[in-house]
Design a protein around this motif. Structure first.
Motif, PDB file in Angstrom:
ATOM      1  N   VAL A 111      39.623  32.140  66.943  1.00  0.00           N
ATOM      2  CA  VAL A 111      39.182  30.763  66.911  1.00  0.00           C
ATOM      3  C   VAL A 111      39.504  30.178  65.521  1.00  0.00           C
ATOM      4  O   VAL A 111      40.178  28.995  65.368  1.00  0.00           O
ATOM      5  CB  VAL A 111      37.823  30.383  67.220  1.00  0.00           C
ATOM      6  CG1 VAL A 111      36.777  30.971  66.217  1.00  0.00           C
ATOM      7  CG2 VAL A 111      37.536  28.849  67.410  1.00  0.00           C
ATOM      8  N   THR A 112      39.549  31.062  64.485  1.00  0.00           N
ATOM      9  CA  THR A 112      39.884  30.696  63.018  1.00  0.00           C
ATOM     10  C   THR A 112      40.271  31.990  62.175  1.00  0.00           C
ATOM     11  O   THR A 112      40.199  33.105  62.667  1.00  0.00           O
ATOM     12  CB  THR A 112      38.771  30.025  62.490  1.00  0.00           C
ATOM     13  OG1 THR A 112      39.166  29.591  61.283  1.00  0.00           O
ATOM     14  CG2 THR A 112      37.249  30.717  62.025  1.00  0.00           C
ATOM     15  N   PHE A 145      25.684  24.299  64.871  1.00  0.00           N
ATOM     16  CA  PHE A 145      25.333  25.577  64.678  1.00  0.00           C
ATOM     17  C   PHE A 145      23.894  25.891  64.480  1.00  0.00           C
ATOM     18  O   PHE A 145      23.433  24.992  63.600  1.00  0.00           O
ATOM     19  CB  PHE A 145      26.289  26.013  63.361  1.00  0.00           C
ATOM     20  CG  PHE A 145      26.140  27.811  63.062  1.00  0.00           C
ATOM     21  CD1 PHE A 145      26.485  28.519  64.217  1.00  0.00           C
ATOM     22  CD2 PHE A 145      25.820  28.100  61.942  1.00  0.00           C
ATOM     23  CE1 PHE A 145      26.570  29.980  63.940  1.00  0.00           C
ATOM     24  CE2 PHE A 145      25.991  29.442  61.607  1.00  0.00           C
ATOM     25  CZ  PHE A 145      26.371  30.394  62.845  1.00  0.00           C
ATOM     26  N   MET A 175      25.072  18.514  52.232  1.00  0.00           N
ATOM     27  CA  MET A 175      25.493  19.672  51.961  1.00  0.00           C
ATOM     28  C   MET A 175      26.822  20.008  53.029  1.00  0.00           C
ATOM     29  O   MET A 175      26.920  19.526  53.670  1.00  0.00           O
ATOM     30  CB  MET A 175      24.554  20.793  52.294  1.00  0.00           C
ATOM     31  CG  MET A 175      24.061  20.780  53.837  1.00  0.00           C
ATOM     32  SD  MET A 175      24.952  21.449  55.235  1.00  0.00           S
ATOM     33  CE  MET A 175      25.128  23.076  54.648  1.00  0.00           C
ATOM     34  N   ALA A 177      33.878  31.626  54.927  1.00  0.00           N
ATOM     35  CA  ALA A 177      35.161  32.069  55.229  1.00  0.00           C
ATOM     36  C   ALA A 177      36.010  31.355  56.471  1.00  0.00           C
ATOM     37  O   ALA A 177      37.122  31.293  56.478  1.00  0.00           O
ATOM     38  CB  ALA A 177      35.212  33.519  55.529  1.00  0.00           C
ATOM     39  N   TYR A 224      31.830  26.625  70.868  1.00  0.00           N
ATOM     40  CA  TYR A 224      30.819  26.054  69.414  1.00  0.00           C
ATOM     41  C   TYR A 224      30.591  24.655  70.086  1.00  0.00           C
ATOM     42  O   TYR A 224      31.571  23.924  70.201  1.00  0.00           O
ATOM     43  CB  TYR A 224      31.605  25.876  68.225  1.00  0.00           C
ATOM     44  CG  TYR A 224      31.815  27.091  67.434  1.00  0.00           C
ATOM     45  CD1 TYR A 224      31.097  28.197  67.438  1.00  0.00           C
ATOM     46  CD2 TYR A 224      33.180  27.317  66.928  1.00  0.00           C
ATOM     47  CE1 TYR A 224      31.181  29.172  66.569  1.00  0.00           C
ATOM     48  CE2 TYR A 224      33.512  28.437  66.076  1.00  0.00           C
ATOM     49  CZ  TYR A 224      32.419  29.395  66.122  1.00  0.00           C
ATOM     50  OH  TYR A 224      32.746  30.696  65.194  1.00  0.00           O
TER      51      TYR A 224
HETATM   52  N1  T4K Z   1      25.304  24.031  59.471  1.00  0.00           N
HETATM   53  C1  T4K Z   1      26.731  23.950  60.368  1.00  0.00           C
HETATM   54  C2  T4K Z   1      26.522  22.896  61.135  1.00  0.00           C
HETATM   55  C3  T4K Z   1      27.241  25.135  60.402  1.00  0.00           C
HETATM   56  O1  T4K Z   1      28.352  25.185  61.246  1.00  0.00           O
HETATM   57  C4  T4K Z   1      27.117  26.340  59.428  1.00  0.00           C
HETATM   58  C5  T4K Z   1      28.144  27.314  59.480  1.00  0.00           C
HETATM   59  C6  T4K Z   1      25.973  26.037  58.437  1.00  0.00           C
HETATM   60  C7  T4K Z   1      25.432  24.926  58.492  1.00  0.00           C
HETATM   61  C8  T4K Z   1      25.736  27.280  57.729  1.00  0.00           C
HETATM   62  O2  T4K Z   1      26.776  27.285  56.500  1.00  0.00           O
HETATM   63  P1  T4K Z   1      26.995  28.877  56.185  1.00  0.00           P
HETATM   64  O3  T4K Z   1      25.609  29.216  55.828  1.00  0.00           O
HETATM   65  O4  T4K Z   1      27.812  29.618  57.214  1.00  0.00           O
HETATM   66  O5  T4K Z   1      28.026  28.909  55.048  1.00  0.00           O
HETATM   67  C9  T4K Z   1      30.365  30.953  62.000  1.00  0.00           C
HETATM   68  C10 T4K Z   1      30.157  30.781  60.597  1.00  0.00           C
HETATM   69  O6  T4K Z   1      29.530  32.177  59.869  1.00  0.00           O
HETATM   70  C11 T4K Z   1      29.488  29.715  60.255  1.00  0.00           C
HETATM   71  O7  T4K Z   1      29.607  29.558  58.868  1.00  0.00           O
HETATM   72  C12 T4K Z   1      29.792  28.483  60.740  1.00  0.00           C
HETATM   73  N2  T4K Z   1      28.804  27.397  60.533  1.00  0.00           N
HETATM   74  C13 T4K Z   1      29.702  28.995  62.322  1.00  0.00           C
HETATM   75  C14 T4K Z   1      30.117  27.593  63.093  1.00  0.00           C
HETATM   76  O8  T4K Z   1      30.712  29.801  62.644  1.00  0.00           O
HETATM   77  P2  T4K Z   1      30.184  32.877  63.944  1.00  0.00           P
HETATM   78  O9  T4K Z   1      29.042  34.100  63.964  1.00  0.00           O
HETATM   79  O10 T4K Z   1      30.973  32.081  65.084  1.00  0.00           O
HETATM   80  O11 T4K Z   1      31.582  33.572  62.888  1.00  0.00           O
HETATM   81  P3  T4K Z   1      32.543  34.958  63.431  1.00  0.00           P
HETATM   82  O12 T4K Z   1      31.955  35.990  62.441  1.00  0.00           O
HETATM   83  O13 T4K Z   1      32.377  35.311  64.888  1.00  0.00           O
HETATM   84  O14 T4K Z   1      33.777  34.311  63.200  1.00  0.00           O
HETATM   85  C15 T4K Z   1      34.436  33.370  63.888  1.00  0.00           C
HETATM   86  C16 T4K Z   1      36.077  34.001  63.884  1.00  0.00           C
HETATM   87  O15 T4K Z   1      36.662  33.937  62.569  1.00  0.00           O
HETATM   88  C17 T4K Z   1      36.266  35.501  64.217  1.00  0.00           C
HETATM   89  O16 T4K Z   1      36.448  35.505  65.621  1.00  0.00           O
HETATM   90  C18 T4K Z   1      37.171  35.768  63.420  1.00  0.00           C
HETATM   91  C19 T4K Z   1      37.483  34.874  62.387  1.00  0.00           C
HETATM   92  N3  T4K Z   1      36.987  35.515  60.987  1.00  0.00           N
HETATM   93  C20 T4K Z   1      35.768  35.374  60.635  1.00  0.00           C
HETATM   94  C21 T4K Z   1      35.585  35.762  59.302  1.00  0.00           C
HETATM   95  C22 T4K Z   1      33.991  35.731  58.872  1.00  0.00           C
HETATM   96  C23 T4K Z   1      38.101  36.038  60.263  1.00  0.00           C
HETATM   97  O17 T4K Z   1      39.517  35.903  60.598  1.00  0.00           O
HETATM   98  N4  T4K Z   1      37.832  36.351  58.987  1.00  0.00           N
HETATM   99  C24 T4K Z   1      36.614  36.353  58.538  1.00  0.00           C
HETATM  100  O18 T4K Z   1      36.096  36.916  57.424  1.00  0.00           O
HETATM  101  O19 T4K Z   1      29.900  31.841  62.813  1.00  0.00           O
END
Ligand code: T4K
Length: 376
Positions: free
Chosen positions: A9-10, A88, A181, A186, A318
């Motif tokens: 997705v990203t 989120f 905020m 990443a 999402y």
């Molecule tokens: N408020 C809202 C409305 C938000 O959407 C978020 C965060 C926050 C507050 C809080 O902000 P932060 O405290 O996170 O700064 C992700 C993110 O971790 C999160 O930051 C984000 N929103 C949310 C919408 O998405 P996951 O659990 O879906 O992430 P993850 O690890 O499954 O990553 C998605 C895809 O990205 C993976 O399939 C592969 C790719 N990826 C991910 C990372 C971390 C990479 O290629 N490299 C990487 O380093 O939550």
């Protein structure tokens, strides 16, 4: 295991490595790794110029920035905060973690932000604030929200985690509300590995946040507030400094891919595409959400998600489930799941966010759209 042709997705934007290494050398020379060192100060200065505000603070992540925002506003503990569940989970967790009660408001069909026509019905004598989300970088109706808040003496905290780079009426959208905020995670359009930022509309709040994020330390021998530790470190600040100049280029590329998706999908029966609805807003193309109407498309959202995955394309739901329906809240707030949220529930069941990131190529978008157009 990740295959070469897999599309997630990203994918994080990575700046020029040599430039980052130059920053690392400076960190090595300074021996300062955190606690608001030279990188932090320089990054803060550059962001101040970009956002045209000197009331900003940098955080170790967006969630901490949101919690600190809630704590800095002198809202009565135990009070109710009107917010949306189509987000989120961080948004709702922050409200609860800070000792407030979320009251969920429905969202609008056209851009999935808070439905301002439904806010006032939810206001009670316990309401202390409104916490709307600029979801996917689409702008909330800030004018109406401000009117409602003023009339009812409520604070406004914007979750603009998705909205870095969005401009409204010629200024950063982060300048709206008592506090806004954003997230520099990443996965965001602009990242500092992990990171976050707040912009406050008054210097006292900004100063209070500065104290709260560093244990409340106000002088060498003085601690004036009960704070915590949520400062951005030097390595993350260096990442931000190295990447900041690339933001316009990143948004431009995302716009190209966003427009290509829209061109390829807008005529597909059963697929709805979205765009910024306010002509005064320059969006940042943070996500590419679509909704799938099962009856018209022939397959539901889950089926489409699986078909894409079988083609190595990992779209994400999402934001499903709604935060109001999450297991962690069922025991403490059993009433949440019964909240009347017709639009949010429908959209959460139909939503899919398609891959969108700087390195994604036009041929990838065409491949994704080809799979989606192969309608039964
Ligand atoms: N408020 C809202 C409305 C938000 O959407 C978020 C965060 C926050 C507050 C809080 O902000 P932060 O405290 O996170 O700064 C992700 C993110 O971790 C999160 O930051 C984000 N929103 C949310 C919408 O998405 P996951 O659990 O879906 O992430 P993850 O690890 O499954 O990553 C998605 C895809 O990205 C993976 O399939 C592969 C790719 N990826 C991910 C990372 C971390 C990479 O290629 N490299 C990487 O380093 O939550």
């Amino acid at each position: 295991m990740k295959k070469d042709k897999d599309i997630f997705v990203t994918k994080p934007y990575l700046p020029n490595l040599d430039e980052y290494i130059e920053c690392l050398k400076k960190i090595w020379e300074s021996d300062i790794l955190t606690n608001k060192g030279p990188m932090y100060c320089e990054f803060l200065k550059e962001l101040s110029n970009k956002l045209k505000s000197d009331r900003i603070n940098l955080f170790c992540n967006g969630h901490s920035a949101l919690e600190c925002s809630l704590k800095s506003l002198e809202m009565k503990k135990g009070g109710e905060i009107i917010t949306t569940p189509f987000t989120f989970v961080s948004t709702t967790h922050a409200i609860v973690n800070c000792g407030f009660k979320p009251v969920f408001c429905d969202i609008k069909e056209d851009n999935m932000t808070i439905d301002v026509n439904k806010i006032e019905n939810l206001i009670t004598d316990k309401t202390v604030g409104i916490l709307p989300v600029h979801v996917y970088g689409f702008s909330c109706n800030t004018e109406e929200i401000e009117k409602i808040a003023k009339k009812n003496n409520l604070k406004i905290i914007y979750d603009a985690a998705h909205a870095f780079g969005v401009e409204k009426n010629g200024k950063s959208i982060l300048n709206y509300g008592d506090v806004s905020m954003t997230s520099f995670h990443a996965t965001k359009i602009f990242n500092t590995i992990e990171g976050g930022l707040t912009v406050s509309n008054n210097s006292e709040i900004a100063k209070k946040q500065e104290l709260l994020q560093n244990f409340g330390i106000s002088g060498y021998d003085e601690v004036s507030l009960i704070g915590g530790n949520s400062k951005m470190n030097e390595f993350c600040a260096a990442m931000g400094l190295t990447t900041l100049k690339d933001v316009d280029k990143i948004i431009e590329k995302r716009k190209k891919l966003f427009d290509l998706y829209t061109e390829s999908l807008e005529d597909v029966e059963g697929i709805k595409v979205y765009k910024e609805t306010d002509s005064n807003v320059k969006t940042n193309y943070a996500y590419y959400p679509i909704t799938i109407n099962e009856e018209k498309y022939g397959t539901g959202r889950n089926g489409v998600c699986e078909t894409l995955a079988s083609n190595g394309i990992y779209a994400r739901k999402y934001f499903f489930p709604l935060t109001s329906d999450m297991e962690c809240y069922r025991k403490i707030y059993p009433e949440f799941i019964k909240t009347d949220l017709p639009v949010a529930r429908k959209i959460a069941n139909e939503i899919l966010t398609l891959p969108l990131y700087y390195d994604l190529e036009e041929k990838d978008v065409k491949r994704i759209c080809k799979v989606l157009r192969r309608k039964k």
